[in-house]
Design an enzyme around this catalytic site. Sequence first.
Site, PDB file in Angstrom:
ATOM      1  N   PRO A  11      18.695  36.769 -14.738  1.00  0.00           N
ATOM      2  CA  PRO A  11      19.574  35.795 -15.359  1.00  0.00           C
ATOM      3  C   PRO A  11      18.864  34.566 -15.914  1.00  0.00           C
ATOM      4  CG  PRO A  11      19.863  35.842 -12.981  1.00  0.00           C
ATOM      5  CD  PRO A  11      19.024  37.026 -13.347  1.00  0.00           C
ATOM      6  N   ASN A  12      19.339  34.165 -17.076  1.00  0.00           N
ATOM      7  CA  ASN A  12      18.910  32.955 -17.793  1.00  0.00           C
ATOM      8  C   ASN A  12      17.552  33.082 -18.476  1.00  0.00           C
ATOM      9  OD1 ASN A  12      21.251  31.332 -17.094  1.00  0.00           O
ATOM     10  ND2 ASN A  12      20.448  31.365 -15.018  1.00  0.00           N
ATOM     11  N   ARG A  19      14.829  26.050 -23.492  1.00  0.00           N
ATOM     12  CA  ARG A  19      15.162  24.915 -22.624  1.00  0.00           C
ATOM     13  C   ARG A  19      14.049  24.786 -21.582  1.00  0.00           C
ATOM     14  NH1 ARG A  19      20.646  23.608 -22.154  1.00  0.00           N
ATOM     15  NH2 ARG A  19      19.848  21.845 -21.008  1.00  0.00           N
ATOM     16  N   TYR A  24       8.926  26.267 -18.048  1.00  0.00           N
ATOM     17  CA  TYR A  24       8.785  27.670 -18.466  1.00  0.00           C
ATOM     18  C   TYR A  24       7.965  27.865 -19.746  1.00  0.00           C
ATOM     19  CZ  TYR A  24      12.387  28.305 -14.923  1.00  0.00           C
ATOM     20  OH  TYR A  24      13.083  28.317 -13.740  1.00  0.00           O
ATOM     21  N   ASN A  75      10.986  40.528 -13.446  1.00  0.00           N
ATOM     22  CA  ASN A  75      11.191  39.125 -13.121  1.00  0.00           C
ATOM     23  C   ASN A  75      12.675  38.998 -12.795  1.00  0.00           C
ATOM     24  OD1 ASN A  75      11.618  36.410 -12.921  1.00  0.00           O
ATOM     25  ND2 ASN A  75      10.450  35.855 -14.751  1.00  0.00           N
ATOM     26  N   ALA A  78      16.721  34.266 -10.639  1.00  0.00           N
ATOM     27  CA  ALA A  78      17.361  33.746  -9.424  1.00  0.00           C
ATOM     28  C   ALA A  78      17.740  34.844  -8.434  1.00  0.00           C
ATOM     29  CB  ALA A  78      18.596  32.930  -9.803  1.00  0.00           C
ATOM     30  N   HIS A  81      15.778  35.532  -5.108  1.00  0.00           N
ATOM     31  CA  HIS A  81      15.983  34.796  -3.860  1.00  0.00           C
ATOM     32  C   HIS A  81      17.299  35.138  -3.169  1.00  0.00           C
ATOM     33  CE1 HIS A  81      12.839  32.675  -5.934  1.00  0.00           C
ATOM     34  NE2 HIS A  81      13.662  32.269  -6.885  1.00  0.00           N
ATOM     35  N   ASP A  88      17.367  46.943  -2.476  1.00  0.00           N
ATOM     36  CA  ASP A  88      17.751  48.305  -2.085  1.00  0.00           C
ATOM     37  C   ASP A  88      17.540  49.284  -3.242  1.00  0.00           C
ATOM     38  OD1 ASP A  88      18.420  47.495   0.443  1.00  0.00           O
ATOM     39  OD2 ASP A  88      20.581  47.428   0.085  1.00  0.00           O
ATOM     40  N   GLU A  99       6.135  42.286  -9.459  1.00  0.00           N
ATOM     41  CA  GLU A  99       7.071  41.148  -9.582  1.00  0.00           C
ATOM     42  C   GLU A  99       6.375  40.010 -10.333  1.00  0.00           C
ATOM     43  OE1 GLU A  99       8.452  39.916  -5.719  1.00  0.00           O
ATOM     44  OE2 GLU A  99       9.306  38.037  -6.493  1.00  0.00           O
ATOM     45  N   HIS A 101       6.776  36.001 -11.940  1.00  0.00           N
ATOM     46  CA  HIS A 101       7.484  34.725 -12.130  1.00  0.00           C
ATOM     47  C   HIS A 101       6.672  33.855 -13.064  1.00  0.00           C
ATOM     48  CE1 HIS A 101      10.392  35.739  -9.134  1.00  0.00           C
ATOM     49  NE2 HIS A 101       9.401  36.157  -8.368  1.00  0.00           N
ATOM     50  N   SER A 103       6.988  30.579 -13.520  1.00  0.00           N
ATOM     51  CA  SER A 103       6.615  29.341 -12.828  1.00  0.00           C
ATOM     52  C   SER A 103       5.992  29.655 -11.471  1.00  0.00           C
ATOM     53  CB  SER A 103       7.852  28.457 -12.642  1.00  0.00           C
ATOM     54  OG  SER A 103       8.784  29.094 -11.776  1.00  0.00           O
ATOM     55  N   ARG A 108       7.784  24.825  -6.038  1.00  0.00           N
ATOM     56  CA  ARG A 108       9.119  24.337  -6.376  1.00  0.00           C
ATOM     57  C   ARG A 108      10.002  24.206  -5.121  1.00  0.00           C
ATOM     58  NH1 ARG A 108      11.196  27.543 -11.504  1.00  0.00           N
ATOM     59  NH2 ARG A 108      12.658  25.784 -11.484  1.00  0.00           N
ATOM     60  N   ARG A 112      13.180  28.706  -3.399  1.00  0.00           N
ATOM     61  CA  ARG A 112      12.476  29.648  -4.291  1.00  0.00           C
ATOM     62  C   ARG A 112      11.260  30.283  -3.615  1.00  0.00           C
ATOM     63  NH1 ARG A 112      14.840  28.595  -9.375  1.00  0.00           N
ATOM     64  NH2 ARG A 112      15.510  26.428  -9.544  1.00  0.00           N
TER      65      ARG A 112
HETATM   66  O1  CA2 Z   1       9.564  31.368 -12.655  1.00  0.00           O
HETATM   67  C1  CA2 Z   1      10.292  32.338 -12.871  1.00  0.00           C
HETATM   68  O2  CA2 Z   1      10.003  33.229 -13.669  1.00  0.00           O
HETATM   69  C2  CA2 Z   1      11.652  32.425 -12.188  1.00  0.00           C
HETATM   70  O3  CA2 Z   1      11.896  33.790 -11.879  1.00  0.00           O
HETATM   71  C3  CA2 Z   1      12.643  31.905 -13.198  1.00  0.00           C
HETATM   72  C4  CA2 Z   1      14.063  31.803 -12.648  1.00  0.00           C
HETATM   73  C5  CA2 Z   1      14.092  31.057 -11.317  1.00  0.00           C
HETATM   74  O4  CA2 Z   1      15.393  31.114 -10.763  1.00  0.00           O
HETATM   75  C6  CA2 Z   1      13.111  31.642 -10.321  1.00  0.00           C
HETATM   76  O5  CA2 Z   1      13.148  30.871  -9.141  1.00  0.00           O
HETATM   77  C7  CA2 Z   1      11.704  31.641 -10.895  1.00  0.00           C
HETATM   78  C8  CA2 Z   1      14.957  31.061 -13.640  1.00  0.00           C
HETATM   79  C9  CA2 Z   1      14.988  31.669 -14.989  1.00  0.00           C
HETATM   80  C10 CA2 Z   1      15.682  30.713 -15.892  1.00  0.00           C
HETATM   81  O6  CA2 Z   1      14.920  30.581 -17.056  1.00  0.00           O
HETATM   82  C11 CA2 Z   1      15.191  29.544 -17.859  1.00  0.00           C
HETATM   83  C12 CA2 Z   1      14.352  29.387 -18.933  1.00  0.00           C
HETATM   84  C13 CA2 Z   1      14.546  28.338 -19.777  1.00  0.00           C
HETATM   85  C14 CA2 Z   1      15.603  27.434 -19.556  1.00  0.00           C
HETATM   86  C15 CA2 Z   1      16.433  27.601 -18.483  1.00  0.00           C
HETATM   87  C16 CA2 Z   1      16.229  28.665 -17.624  1.00  0.00           C
END
Ligand code: CA2
Length: 146
Positions: A11-12, A19, A24, A75, A78, A81, A88, A99, A101, A103, A108, A112
Site C-alpha cells: 500500500p501507498n 510525496r 523515499y 516490499n 505497511a 508490520h 502465511d 524483502e 524496503h 527506507s 524509524r 516499523r
Molecule cells: O521503506 C519502505 O519501503 C516501506 O516498506 C514503505 C512503507 C512503510 O509503511 C514501511 O514501514 C517501509 C510505506 C510506503 C508508502 O510509500 C509512500 C511513498 C511516497 C509517499 C507516501 C508514501
Amino acid sequence: MTRLVYILNGPNLNLLGKRQPEIYGHATLADVEAACRAIAAAHGIELRFHQSNREYELIDWVHEAREGAAGIIINPAAFTHTSVALLDALHAFDGPVLEVHVSNVHQREPFRHHSYVSQRAEGVIAGFGVQGYDLAMLRMTTLLEG
Ligand code: CA2
C-alpha cells in the site's frame, strides 16, 4: 529456460516519487519497474510487477506465483508490520522470497522495526533507496542460477 519472478509492492507505494521525497526519494514506481525489467532482460528473467493497496490482492498474487514463479521480491509496505495473512501466503510459496524496503525501517518508528514477512524471507534489504530493488534482483539471479 525463462524464469518467472514476481515483484510485489504494498500500500501507498504508488505514491513513490510523488510525496515525502526526504524519506523515499524522487524515483517513481514506474522508474523502479523499468530498472528491474532491464536487469531481468539481461538475465533471461520474465517479470510480473504489481502494486496494490489491498492486502487480499497481494495474497492472491502470491498464490498465483505458486503456479510457476521461481521467486518473489516483495516490499509489503505497511503490511510488513501487520500481516500474518501475507506471511502465511508466503509460507505456501516454495521459491526464494526477498524483502525490500526503500527506507531504513530500523532508523524509524519502533512499530516499523518488526516484520512478519522477514520470518519467511531469505534476505532483507532496507535503507538503500529504490536501488534496493536492483540489489534484490541481482541477488535473485544468483539464487536462481544456483
Ligand atoms: O521503506 C519502505 O519501503 C516501506 O516498506 C514503505 C512503507 C512503510 O509503511 C514501511 O514501514 C517501509 C510505506 C510506503 C508508502 O510509500 C509512500 C511513498 C511516497 C509517499 C507516501 C508514501
